[in-house]
Design a protein around this motif. Structure first.
Motif, PDB file in Angstrom:
ATOM      1  N   ASN A 147      19.984   4.326   2.245  1.00  0.00           N
ATOM      2  CA  ASN A 147      18.672   4.561   1.648  1.00  0.00           C
ATOM      3  C   ASN A 147      17.892   3.261   1.458  1.00  0.00           C
ATOM      4  O   ASN A 147      18.475   2.184   1.356  1.00  0.00           O
ATOM      5  CB  ASN A 147      18.852   5.241   0.287  1.00  0.00           C
ATOM      6  CG  ASN A 147      17.560   5.797  -0.279  1.00  0.00           C
ATOM      7  OD1 ASN A 147      16.597   6.011   0.457  1.00  0.00           O
ATOM      8  ND2 ASN A 147      17.540   6.044  -1.570  1.00  0.00           N
ATOM      9  N   ILE A 148      16.587   3.370   1.421  1.00  0.00           N
ATOM     10  CA  ILE A 148      15.738   2.261   0.975  1.00  0.00           C
ATOM     11  C   ILE A 148      15.897   2.160  -0.544  1.00  0.00           C
ATOM     12  O   ILE A 148      15.810   3.174  -1.246  1.00  0.00           O
ATOM     13  CB  ILE A 148      14.263   2.504   1.330  1.00  0.00           C
ATOM     14  CG1 ILE A 148      14.103   2.753   2.833  1.00  0.00           C
ATOM     15  CG2 ILE A 148      13.404   1.319   0.883  1.00  0.00           C
ATOM     16  CD1 ILE A 148      12.717   3.222   3.229  1.00  0.00           C
ATOM     17  N   CYS A 149      16.140   0.981  -1.040  1.00  0.00           N
ATOM     18  CA  CYS A 149      16.353   0.829  -2.481  1.00  0.00           C
ATOM     19  C   CYS A 149      15.104   1.253  -3.248  1.00  0.00           C
ATOM     20  O   CYS A 149      13.989   0.803  -2.961  1.00  0.00           O
ATOM     21  CB  CYS A 149      16.704  -0.616  -2.816  1.00  0.00           C
ATOM     22  SG  CYS A 149      17.108  -0.855  -4.558  1.00  0.00           S
ATOM     23  N   HIS A 150      15.319   2.103  -4.246  1.00  0.00           N
ATOM     24  CA  HIS A 150      14.216   2.626  -5.042  1.00  0.00           C
ATOM     25  C   HIS A 150      13.360   1.519  -5.655  1.00  0.00           C
ATOM     26  O   HIS A 150      12.139   1.631  -5.771  1.00  0.00           O
ATOM     27  CB  HIS A 150      14.800   3.497  -6.159  1.00  0.00           C
ATOM     28  CG  HIS A 150      14.015   4.714  -6.445  1.00  0.00           C
ATOM     29  ND1 HIS A 150      14.525   5.788  -7.127  1.00  0.00           N
ATOM     30  CD2 HIS A 150      12.741   5.049  -6.159  1.00  0.00           C
ATOM     31  CE1 HIS A 150      13.615   6.729  -7.237  1.00  0.00           C
ATOM     32  NE2 HIS A 150      12.522   6.308  -6.667  1.00  0.00           N
ATOM     33  N   GLN A 151      14.033   0.442  -6.073  1.00  0.00           N
ATOM     34  CA  GLN A 151      13.341  -0.644  -6.764  1.00  0.00           C
ATOM     35  C   GLN A 151      12.548  -1.542  -5.818  1.00  0.00           C
ATOM     36  O   GLN A 151      11.970  -2.533  -6.254  1.00  0.00           O
ATOM     37  CB  GLN A 151      14.349  -1.472  -7.570  1.00  0.00           C
ATOM     38  CG  GLN A 151      14.842  -0.784  -8.821  1.00  0.00           C
ATOM     39  CD  GLN A 151      15.886   0.289  -8.558  1.00  0.00           C
ATOM     40  OE1 GLN A 151      16.247   0.567  -7.412  1.00  0.00           O
ATOM     41  NE2 GLN A 151      16.372   0.909  -9.617  1.00  0.00           N
ATOM     42  N   SER A 152      12.492  -1.173  -4.541  1.00  0.00           N
ATOM     43  CA  SER A 152      11.688  -1.941  -3.592  1.00  0.00           C
ATOM     44  C   SER A 152      10.463  -1.167  -3.106  1.00  0.00           C
ATOM     45  O   SER A 152       9.692  -1.689  -2.306  1.00  0.00           O
ATOM     46  CB  SER A 152      12.536  -2.333  -2.375  1.00  0.00           C
ATOM     47  OG  SER A 152      12.799  -1.207  -1.550  1.00  0.00           O
ATOM     48  N   ILE A 153      10.275   0.069  -3.603  1.00  0.00           N
ATOM     49  CA  ILE A 153       9.281   0.976  -3.025  1.00  0.00           C
ATOM     50  C   ILE A 153       8.071   1.159  -3.943  1.00  0.00           C
ATOM     51  O   ILE A 153       8.211   1.375  -5.147  1.00  0.00           O
ATOM     52  CB  ILE A 153       9.905   2.358  -2.753  1.00  0.00           C
ATOM     53  CG1 ILE A 153      11.104   2.241  -1.812  1.00  0.00           C
ATOM     54  CG2 ILE A 153       8.875   3.311  -2.164  1.00  0.00           C
ATOM     55  CD1 ILE A 153      11.851   3.550  -1.592  1.00  0.00           C
ATOM     56  N   PHE A 154       6.884   1.127  -3.322  1.00  0.00           N
ATOM     57  CA  PHE A 154       5.639   1.488  -4.006  1.00  0.00           C
ATOM     58  C   PHE A 154       5.107   2.749  -3.330  1.00  0.00           C
ATOM     59  O   PHE A 154       4.674   2.721  -2.184  1.00  0.00           O
ATOM     60  CB  PHE A 154       4.629   0.351  -3.918  1.00  0.00           C
ATOM     61  CG  PHE A 154       4.989  -0.832  -4.775  1.00  0.00           C
ATOM     62  CD1 PHE A 154       4.341  -1.079  -5.977  1.00  0.00           C
ATOM     63  CD2 PHE A 154       6.006  -1.705  -4.380  1.00  0.00           C
ATOM     64  CE1 PHE A 154       4.689  -2.169  -6.765  1.00  0.00           C
ATOM     65  CE2 PHE A 154       6.353  -2.792  -5.155  1.00  0.00           C
ATOM     66  CZ  PHE A 154       5.696  -3.027  -6.356  1.00  0.00           C
ATOM     67  N   TYR A 155       5.177   3.850  -4.061  1.00  0.00           N
ATOM     68  CA  TYR A 155       4.730   5.133  -3.529  1.00  0.00           C
ATOM     69  C   TYR A 155       3.253   5.362  -3.842  1.00  0.00           C
ATOM     70  O   TYR A 155       2.823   5.149  -4.993  1.00  0.00           O
ATOM     71  CB  TYR A 155       5.500   6.289  -4.164  1.00  0.00           C
ATOM     72  CG  TYR A 155       6.959   6.378  -3.803  1.00  0.00           C
ATOM     73  CD1 TYR A 155       7.381   6.995  -2.631  1.00  0.00           C
ATOM     74  CD2 TYR A 155       7.937   5.876  -4.663  1.00  0.00           C
ATOM     75  CE1 TYR A 155       8.718   7.105  -2.311  1.00  0.00           C
ATOM     76  CE2 TYR A 155       9.291   5.978  -4.358  1.00  0.00           C
ATOM     77  CZ  TYR A 155       9.669   6.595  -3.178  1.00  0.00           C
ATOM     78  OH  TYR A 155      11.003   6.700  -2.861  1.00  0.00           O
ATOM     79  N   PRO A 156       2.472   5.839  -2.880  1.00  0.00           N
ATOM     80  CA  PRO A 156       1.116   6.257  -3.222  1.00  0.00           C
ATOM     81  C   PRO A 156       1.170   7.516  -4.090  1.00  0.00           C
ATOM     82  O   PRO A 156       2.110   8.313  -3.982  1.00  0.00           O
ATOM     83  CB  PRO A 156       0.489   6.558  -1.856  1.00  0.00           C
ATOM     84  CG  PRO A 156       1.635   6.903  -0.974  1.00  0.00           C
ATOM     85  CD  PRO A 156       2.794   6.079  -1.457  1.00  0.00           C
TER      86      PRO A 156
END
Length: 277
Positions: A147-156
Motif C-alpha cells: 500500500n501507499i503509506c497513509h501518512q504520505s497521501i493528500f486526498y482531494p
C-alpha cells in the motif's frame, strides 16, 4: 465537542489535517508539536478521539486553542473515526496523520503541488525502524503488493464525497480505498518527490495484527480493481511461493519475495540502491 476561535475564521482552508487517536498520551504531544510548528497557515487541524482512558483528552484540552475542532466519544474503530472526521473537515484537501507520527515542516511545499482536485497526491515517509524512506512511485502492479503509506497521501475532498472507508476491513481499509481510487477513471494518482512524515513503523495496529477479511478478499479486490495482467502476475507469483513453502523451501520463497520487491522499488525509485534492504 470543542471548537476554537480559529475554526470560525477559516471558511474553507486548503488542507484539513486529521488525527484520530485512542489512548495516545505517550506520543500525541510530539504529533501536535509537528503540526503546530508548520510554516504554513492555510490549514485546519481536527482531532477525533475514540474515548481514551489515559491522559489523551487532557492533552487535547491543553492544546484546543490550536485545533479547529475536536471530539472524544466511542466509535467502531480507527476507520469509523476517520469517516467521522472527513465529514467534519472543511478543507479542499484531506491529510491523515497518526497519533504516533511526526509531520515534517512540509505543508507549504506540498501546497504548491495541490492543483488538480481530481488527483491524489502522495510522497514518501521515513520509517525509523527500517531506517529508510517508503516507498517511491507506485504502479498498479506495485500497489497490488503493498500500500501507499497513509501518512504520505493528500486526498482531494472529492474522494470522500464519493467514497468512505469500508469498516469490513478494520486494519487495511485505507489500502482497499486506494485500490478503489486507482480503478476510478475520474481520479488519478501523482507522486511528489517529498518526504512528508516520520511514520511509526513499530507497534502500530497494522504491524501487530492481521486483517483476516482483507487477506481473504485481497485477490478478488486485485481482480476487481486492477488490469487483468496485474491479477495474472500476482496469481502466478502466489502459486509459485505457496508451492515452495509447501515443499519447505521457505528461504527460497522469502528470497524471491524480497527480490521481487527490490525490483519493483528499483523501477519506481531512481534513488534506490539495490543492495540495500
Amino acid at each position: 465537542m470543542k471548537k476554537s476561535k480559529w475554526f470560525s475564521l477559516l471558511k474553507q482552508p486548503l488542507i484539513s489535517v486529521i488525527t484520530v487517536v485512542f489512548n495516545g498520551a505517550d506520543t500525541i504531544e510530539n504529533t501536535f508539536a509537528s503540526v503546530f510548528s508548520q510554516d504554513f497557515d492555510d490549514f485546519e487541524y481536527i482531532v477525533v478521539d475514540g474515548g481514551s482512558k489515559d491522559d489523551t483528552v487532557d492533552i487535547i484540552k491543553r492544546n484546543e486553542s490550536n485545533l479547529a475542532y475536536w471530539v472524544s466519544e466511542t466509535d467502531k474503530g480507527v476507520y469509523d473515526a476517520m469517516n467521522k472526521a472527513v465529514h467534519l473537515a472543511k478543507g479542499k484537501w484531506i491529510y491523515f496523520l497518526g497519533a504516533d507520527d511526526v509531520l515534517y515542516n512540509i505543508l507549504a511545499k506540498m501546497a504548491s503541488y495541490l492543483v488538480d482536485e481530481t488527483t491524489i497526491y502522495y510522497g514518501d515517509v521515513f520509517r525509523p525502524f527500517a531506517k529508510r524512506r517508503y516507498d517511491g512511485q507506485f504502479s498498479a502492479l506495485k500497489l497490488s503488493f503493498r500500500n501507499i503509506c497513509h501518512q504520505s497521501i493528500f486526498y482531494p475532498r472529492y474522494v470522500f464525497e464519493k467514497y468512505s472507508y469500508d469498516l469490513n476491513y478494520p486494519l487495511f481499509s485505507d489500502y482497499e480505498l486506494n485500490m478503489r481510487c486507482y480503478a476510478d477513471r475520474d481520479l488519478r494518482f501523482e507522486y511528489v518527490p517529498l518526504t512528508i512524515a516520520i511514520y511509526n513503523d513499530v507497534g502500530g495496529l497494522s504491524q501487530s495484527k492481521d486483517d483476516a477479511s482483507f487477506i481473504t478478499n485481497k485477490m478478488s479486490l486485485i481482480k476487481r480493481y486492477f488490469p487483468y495482467y496485474v491479477f495474472y502476475i500476482v496469481s502466478v507469483r502466489f502459486v509459485l511461493i505457496q508451492t515452495l513453502v509447501f515443499f519447505k523451501i521457505d528461504k527460497l520463497a522469502m528470497s524471491m519475495h524480497h527480490y521481487y520487491l527490490r525490483v519493483l522499488r528499483r523501477r519506481t525509485d531512481p534513488s534506490f540502491q539495490g543492495n540495500k534492504k
